[in-house]
Scaffold this motif. Structure first.
Motif, short mmCIF file in Angstrom:
data_model
loop_
_atom_site.label_atom_id
_atom_site.label_comp_id
_atom_site.label_asym_id
_atom_site.label_seq_id
_atom_site.Cartn_x
_atom_site.Cartn_y
_atom_site.Cartn_z
N LYS A 263 -23.91 -18.71 7.99
CA LYS A 263 -23.74 -17.30 8.33
C LYS A 263 -22.40 -16.83 7.76
CE LYS A 263 -25.67 -15.88 12.40
NZ LYS A 263 -25.54 -15.51 13.80
N ASP B 172 -18.91 -14.95 8.52
CA ASP B 172 -18.10 -14.59 9.67
C ASP B 172 -17.59 -13.16 9.50
OD1 ASP B 172 -15.99 -14.70 7.89
OD2 ASP B 172 -15.21 -16.61 8.64
N ASP B 173 -16.75 -12.69 10.42
CA ASP B 173 -16.25 -11.31 10.39
C ASP B 173 -15.47 -10.99 9.13
OD1 ASP B 173 -17.43 -10.86 12.83
OD2 ASP B 173 -15.61 -11.33 13.98
N ALA B 174 -14.85 -12.00 8.53
CA ALA B 174 -14.06 -11.80 7.31
C ALA B 174 -14.93 -11.90 6.06
CB ALA B 174 -12.92 -12.82 7.25
N GLY B 175 -16.22 -12.10 6.23
CA GLY B 175 -17.11 -12.21 5.09
C GLY B 175 -17.15 -13.60 4.48
#
Length: 88
Positions: free
Chosen positions: A70, A72-75
């Motif tokens: 997946k 994460d929030d930082a790409g």
């Protein structure tokens, strides 16, 4: 009351997935041939049921080890265990 003797035709529960699956396929082919006596049919059905349970156990264990990639929030890509994904 005497105990029912264990059937030696039932597979070992430590059988690897590939071996259990191959044996299950062979049993299905044998049953589909139509040349199996009723007594053998019941025995092979019981063995097939046990083999199916062995295969399912191996697949469940493998599923728990699978990780899904997946972002994460930082790409950035990160691996998330399957259990954590289903809980969110």
């Amino acid at each position: 009351m005497p105990k029912k003797p264990a059937t030696s035709a039932l597979p070992d529960t430590t059988l690897p997935y590939e071996a259990a699956y191959a044996r299950l396929e062979a049993l299905v082919e044998s049953l589909e041939s139509g040349e199996v006596s009723l007594a053998d049919l019941v025995t092979k059905f019981e063995e097939g049921h046990q083999l199916l349970k062995i295969c399912q156990t191996h697949l469940r264990a493998a599923e728990l080890k699978i990780e899904k990639l997946k972002l994460d929030d930082a790409g950035e890509p990160s691996f998330v265990p399957l259990d954590e994904e289903t809980e969110s």
